[in-house]
Design an enzyme around this catalytic site. Structure first.
Site, PDB file in Angstrom:
ATOM      1  N   PRO A  88      68.284  -6.409  66.250  1.00  0.00           N
ATOM      2  CA  PRO A  88      69.561  -5.701  66.197  1.00  0.00           C
ATOM      3  C   PRO A  88      70.145  -5.587  67.616  1.00  0.00           C
ATOM      4  O   PRO A  88      69.406  -5.252  68.545  1.00  0.00           O
ATOM      5  CB  PRO A  88      69.182  -4.317  65.652  1.00  0.00           C
ATOM      6  CG  PRO A  88      67.706  -4.180  65.909  1.00  0.00           C
ATOM      7  CD  PRO A  88      67.120  -5.546  66.012  1.00  0.00           C
ATOM      8  N   GLY A  90      72.165  -3.861  70.719  1.00  0.00           N
ATOM      9  CA  GLY A  90      72.402  -2.468  71.118  1.00  0.00           C
ATOM     10  C   GLY A  90      71.387  -1.512  70.520  1.00  0.00           C
ATOM     11  O   GLY A  90      71.715  -0.389  70.150  1.00  0.00           O
ATOM     12  N   ALA A  91      70.138  -1.954  70.435  1.00  0.00           N
ATOM     13  CA  ALA A  91      69.107  -1.120  69.799  1.00  0.00           C
ATOM     14  C   ALA A  91      67.971  -0.781  70.741  1.00  0.00           C
ATOM     15  O   ALA A  91      67.001  -0.145  70.340  1.00  0.00           O
ATOM     16  CB  ALA A  91      68.559  -1.834  68.569  1.00  0.00           C
ATOM     17  N   GLY A  92      68.043  -1.243  71.990  1.00  0.00           N
ATOM     18  CA  GLY A  92      66.969  -0.962  72.945  1.00  0.00           C
ATOM     19  C   GLY A  92      65.811  -1.941  72.836  1.00  0.00           C
ATOM     20  O   GLY A  92      64.766  -1.726  73.439  1.00  0.00           O
ATOM     21  N   LEU A  93      66.005  -3.015  72.075  1.00  0.00           N
ATOM     22  CA  LEU A  93      64.911  -3.985  71.889  1.00  0.00           C
ATOM     23  C   LEU A  93      65.129  -5.266  72.702  1.00  0.00           C
ATOM     24  O   LEU A  93      64.451  -6.265  72.490  1.00  0.00           O
ATOM     25  CB  LEU A  93      64.743  -4.318  70.397  1.00  0.00           C
ATOM     26  CG  LEU A  93      64.414  -3.125  69.495  1.00  0.00           C
ATOM     27  CD1 LEU A  93      64.285  -3.562  68.037  1.00  0.00           C
ATOM     28  CD2 LEU A  93      63.119  -2.428  69.943  1.00  0.00           C
ATOM     29  N   GLY A  94      66.071  -5.225  73.630  1.00  0.00           N
ATOM     30  CA  GLY A  94      66.246  -6.346  74.554  1.00  0.00           C
ATOM     31  C   GLY A  94      66.922  -7.556  73.935  1.00  0.00           C
ATOM     32  O   GLY A  94      66.579  -8.697  74.276  1.00  0.00           O
ATOM     33  N   ALA A  98      66.837 -11.524  75.252  1.00  0.00           N
ATOM     34  CA  ALA A  98      66.160 -12.505  74.393  1.00  0.00           C
ATOM     35  C   ALA A  98      67.079 -13.694  74.111  1.00  0.00           C
ATOM     36  O   ALA A  98      66.620 -14.837  74.045  1.00  0.00           O
ATOM     37  CB  ALA A  98      65.713 -11.844  73.096  1.00  0.00           C
ATOM     38  N   ASP A 139      63.589  -6.555  80.924  1.00  0.00           N
ATOM     39  CA  ASP A 139      63.866  -7.118  79.599  1.00  0.00           C
ATOM     40  C   ASP A 139      63.667  -8.633  79.585  1.00  0.00           C
ATOM     41  O   ASP A 139      63.027  -9.181  78.686  1.00  0.00           O
ATOM     42  CB  ASP A 139      65.312  -6.815  79.177  1.00  0.00           C
ATOM     43  CG  ASP A 139      65.495  -5.377  78.717  1.00  0.00           C
ATOM     44  OD1 ASP A 139      64.616  -4.548  78.997  1.00  0.00           O
ATOM     45  OD2 ASP A 139      66.523  -5.085  78.088  1.00  0.00           O
TER      46      ASP A 139
HETATM   47  O1  PMV Z   1      68.270  -0.924  75.879  1.00  0.00           O
HETATM   48  P1  PMV Z   1      67.823  -2.194  76.499  1.00  0.00           P
HETATM   49  O2  PMV Z   1      67.015  -3.082  75.592  1.00  0.00           O
HETATM   50  O3  PMV Z   1      68.966  -2.946  77.128  1.00  0.00           O
HETATM   51  O4  PMV Z   1      66.799  -1.804  77.676  1.00  0.00           O
HETATM   52  C1  PMV Z   1      67.278  -1.288  78.879  1.00  0.00           C
HETATM   53  C2  PMV Z   1      66.178  -0.856  79.808  1.00  0.00           C
HETATM   54  C3  PMV Z   1      66.701  -0.061  81.020  1.00  0.00           C
HETATM   55  O5  PMV Z   1      65.552   0.385  81.752  1.00  0.00           O
HETATM   56  C4  PMV Z   1      67.472   1.161  80.568  1.00  0.00           C
HETATM   57  C5  PMV Z   1      67.596  -0.891  81.915  1.00  0.00           C
HETATM   58  C6  PMV Z   1      66.872  -1.933  82.766  1.00  0.00           C
HETATM   59  O6  PMV Z   1      67.544  -2.869  83.208  1.00  0.00           O
HETATM   60  O7  PMV Z   1      65.670  -1.785  83.037  1.00  0.00           O
END
Ligand code: PMV
Length: 300
Positions: A88, A90-94, A98, A139
């Site tokens: 997904p 914008g979910a924090g999973l990079g 990827a 990431d």
């Molecule tokens: O939310 P994501 O998957 O884009 O992860 C960001 C991680 C951060 O530490 C907030 C930003 C970074 O560049 O390390």
């Protein structure tokens, strides 16, 4: 076929942008890409059903990022990329990292360029810069390398070998997270209270060290406590939401040893630590959200 994996940050997101170590785990789901000679360069993304062209002057970061990566390859035929995203956004999973890793891997394979996964991950930072204001690099490296890593900005990542597999439950809040905005919010907050910032960053550094020690000795109770404490720090940075709080609470009530926001926050996912595989399934089933179980820590 090129591939870039997603990632979960277990400890240290945001703080890693400001120089402290963080621990991330690559996950199985990710992005795969195929590059084939064509009449012109294009990038088609499924399941979004959209096609982009490289353009250094575009308003769309993806078109600028695509142009930058293609410019790294001299004397090549035009290429059409078909990219399948199983993460997904914008979910924090990079997800963005990827896509970048998978694209570079696909071009390398199509053109017969030999490059290590570490070099691939490093090159993907150029791609990431178009999406984040100030990416730490975690990431793109976690996406390229997979496995469990300790990473500190500007240093090569270091592999962690935990005593046993670690079972995690990842649940999506259903809200979209904006990494660029959240990174800017945290930087502002840290700049506004330098003394508080120093203490918070020092504590996250200690949490990363404690987490690695807990993983290597198999002390999952201690690891869970680290996750909970890291969540409190992220919450004090205004990165949580009611939905993320509810998910963390539900996971803990269902037996999770710890639970926290993962990634940029302000939406996106939470990660919970389970004592073992069956517990992870139970926690996942108890959450009123889209969730999955990930086993991390096996040799990548
Ligand atoms: O939310 P994501 O998957 O884009 O992860 C960001 C991680 C951060 O530490 C907030 C930003 C970074 O560049 O390390």
């Amino acid at each position: 076929m090129g591939f870039g994996g997603g990632k979960i940050i277990l400890v240290g997101e945001h703080a890693v942008v400001h120089g402290t170590p963080a621990i991330a785990a690559g996950i199985r789901r990710g992005v795969s890409s195929i590059a084939r000679p064509a009449d012109q360069d294009s990038l088609h993304v499924e399941p979004w059903g959209r096609t982009w062209r490289p353009n250094a002057k575009s308003e769309e970061p993806l078109e600028r990022a695509f142009e930058r990566i293609l410019s790294r390859y001299a004397d090549r035929p035009p290429l059409r990329f078909v990219v399948r995203v199983a993460l997904p956004p914008g979910a924090g999973l990079g997800c963005s990292a990827a896509i970048g890793v998978s694209l570079i891997d696909a071009i390398d394979k199509a053109l017969g360029v030999a490059r290590s996964r570490a070099e691939l991950g490093a090159l993907a930072l150029e791609w990431e810069r178009f999406f984040h204001g100030d990416p730490s690099g975690i990431d793109n490296l976690a996406s390229a390398l997979g496995g469990l890593l300790c990473y500190r900005r500007s240093s090569p990542p270091r592999r962690i070998s935990p005593k046993g597999s670690i079972f995690l439950v990842v649940a999506h809040s259903g809200q979209r997270s904006n990494t660029k905005e959240m990174v800017a919010r945290v930087s502002q907050r840290l700049a506004g209270s330098p003394e508080w910032a120093r203490r918070a960053l020092d504590e996250v550094k200690t949490l990363a060290i404690d987490a690695e020690a807990a993983m290597c000795s198999g002390d999952l109770i201690a690891l869970g406590a680290v996750l909970n404490r890291n969540h409190e720090i992220l919450r004090s940075l205004n990165l949580s939401t009611n939905r993320l709080e509810a998910l963390c609470r539900e996971a803990r009530s269902a037996g999770a040893l710890g639970a926290k926001i993962t990634g940029a926050g302000g939406g996106g996912c939470m990660v919970a630590l389970a004592a073992e595989a069956e517990h992870a399934d139970r926690i996942s089933g108890a959450l009123a959200a889209e969730s999955f179980v990930e086993e991390v820590g096996r040799a990548a």
